[in-house]
Enzyme design. Structure first.
Site, short mmCIF file in Angstrom:
data_model
loop_
_atom_site.label_atom_id
_atom_site.label_comp_id
_atom_site.label_asym_id
_atom_site.label_seq_id
_atom_site.Cartn_x
_atom_site.Cartn_y
_atom_site.Cartn_z
N SER A 170 33.81 49.81 61.48
CA SER A 170 32.64 50.32 61.81
C SER A 170 32.32 51.24 60.23
O SER A 170 32.76 50.67 59.36
CB SER A 170 32.09 50.33 62.78
OG SER A 170 30.60 50.75 62.81
N THR A 171 31.73 52.23 61.08
CA THR A 171 30.82 52.98 60.38
C THR A 171 32.56 53.54 59.30
O THR A 171 33.16 54.13 59.56
CB THR A 171 30.96 54.19 60.35
OG1 THR A 171 29.89 53.75 61.75
CG2 THR A 171 29.88 55.43 59.94
N HIS A 196 32.04 45.67 61.39
CA HIS A 196 30.30 45.53 62.09
C HIS A 196 29.13 45.68 60.89
O HIS A 196 29.11 46.93 59.90
CB HIS A 196 30.05 46.73 62.89
CG HIS A 196 30.95 47.08 63.75
ND1 HIS A 196 31.16 47.49 64.75
CD2 HIS A 196 31.85 45.77 64.41
CE1 HIS A 196 31.99 48.00 65.55
NE2 HIS A 196 32.53 46.44 65.87
N MET A 289 32.04 53.67 64.60
CA MET A 289 31.74 55.19 65.39
C MET A 289 31.24 53.75 67.35
O MET A 289 31.91 52.46 66.92
CB MET A 289 30.47 55.15 64.99
CG MET A 289 29.27 56.34 66.93
SD MET A 289 27.70 56.82 65.32
CE MET A 289 28.29 58.30 64.66
N ASP A 292 34.32 50.63 69.80
CA ASP A 292 34.31 49.00 70.34
C ASP A 292 35.96 48.57 69.20
O ASP A 292 36.10 49.00 69.18
CB ASP A 292 33.30 47.64 68.69
CG ASP A 292 34.05 47.07 69.37
OD1 ASP A 292 34.26 46.02 70.28
OD2 ASP A 292 33.68 45.70 68.02
#
Length: 350
Positions: A170-171, A196, A289, A292
């Site tokens: 993600s991030t 993401h 973050m 997930d």
């Protein structure tokens, strides 16, 4: 403790509106602003903000050039807010590749009203960025890896994989994925990825990676086969699952409700890999973050899959790997620089 934010935007209206909006949050403190990077640079060096909020189109020096300079010398978590960064735009992807933690698009008309309406999104983006830890020198390292990765691989023809790799992030993941893929040869095992990203971003992101990497990278479509030398990236706004039929792995791409607030979701991919691949699979969770992927990785671990998490020191945000480790689903914790080697070692096991 306050999050110190510095704004660089050539619009006086934007700077004034942001000052008004950010004053309403107790955790954020606007410590200064400038109309262009040339004026901002000395102030940033003196004050060292926690987060930069940066425009792209500005006189003297554009925001992307300034962002690359900042990330090469003294990285500061940065949120891009620009009219050029609409969903899926080249500028948005370049900003993420250069090290921006988040990108917020603003319209050319009605800026003041838009910023007021989008206050919650901006504030959350700034708070997320404040927890990020961008790395210095990333651009030079990636450039060297790009050159090394482009050697052609002879005789590669749609080879089936018996050891699939699934990866979630993600991030900070756009850069991390690029770093990993650039180190892999063109005949590496097939990789299915959930990063993401919003809709319309993933197709251009895959196209960008395809132009850099020795492997073939594309946005996944329902029914695509996972073959050696192929990387399939889940499309934004759709879930992706790994399936197996007659000894061949393929992906199923479909709509559905968000899982862990995300669509695509890493958990959806990992759980499907646990079901159809079990001990034949390798799962990797990178910077991001939230949590997930943690439960899906535990499911894969319990089915005998090999599982790897990126270490805290090399993560932009340690949330997702940390949660997967805490849940007991991780076999090994590695720095980002060693992840590609772990994929090659996994493949060599046969």
């Amino acid at each position: 403790m306050s999050i110190n934010v510095y704004v660089v935007d050539d619009s006086a209206v934007v700077r004034q509106t942001l000052q008004h909006l950010l004053q309403g949050d107790a955790e954020i403190r606007l410590i200064g602003s400038a109309p262009n990077p040339l004026l901002a640079a000395p102030a940033i060096k003196r004050q060292r903000p926690d987060v930069l909020l940066l425009d792209i189109e500005m006189p003297g020096m554009d925001g992307l050039t300034f962002l690359r300079q900042v990330m090469e010398t003294d990285p500061i978590p940065t949120v891009i807010c620009s009219t050029l960064t609409t969903d899926g735009s080249k500028a948005a992807l370049e900003a993420l590749a250069a090290g921006a933690v988040a990108v917020v698009a603003k319209p050319r008309l009605g800026l003041k009203q838009f910023l007021e309406d989008s206050r919650r999104e901006l504030v959350q983006a700034l708070k997320t960025a404040a927890r990020a830890r961008p790395k210095a020198g990333g651009g030079a390292a990636l450039a060297a890896a790009r050159t090394a990765s482009r050697a052609p691989v002879a005789g590669l023809h749609a080879l089936a994989v018996n050891k699939p790799v699934v990866l979630g992030s993600s991030t900070g993941g756009t850069q991390a994925i690029e770093s990993v893929l650039l180190q892999l040869p063109g005949d590496a095992p097939g990789i299915a990825i959930v990063q993401h990203m919003p809709e319309r971003f993933t197709a251009m992101y895959a196209q960008r990676l395809d132009g850099l990497c020795a492997m073939n990278v594309r946005e996944a479509k329902d029914g695509d086969r996972l073959e050696r030398g192929v990387v399939l990236i889940a499309p934004g706004g759709r879930h992706m699952q790994l399936k197996k039929n007659a000894g061949q792995y393929y992906v199923a791409v479909a709509d559905g409700p968000p899982v862990n607030r995300h669509k695509p979701s890493v958990d959806v991919l990992f759980r499907s890999a646990a079901e159809c691949a079990g001990r034949d699979a390798l799962a990797i969770i990178l910077t991001g973050m939230g949590d997930d992927g943690a439960r899906g990785m535990k499911a894969m671990h319990d089915r005998g899959a090999r599982t790897i998490a990126q270490d805290e020191a090399s993560c932009v945000v340690f949330g997702m790997p940390k949660e997967a480790i805490a849940m007991g689903g991780v076999d090994e914790v590695l720095p980002l620089a060693r992840v590609a080697g772990a994929i090659s070692a996994f493949d060599a096991r046969g």
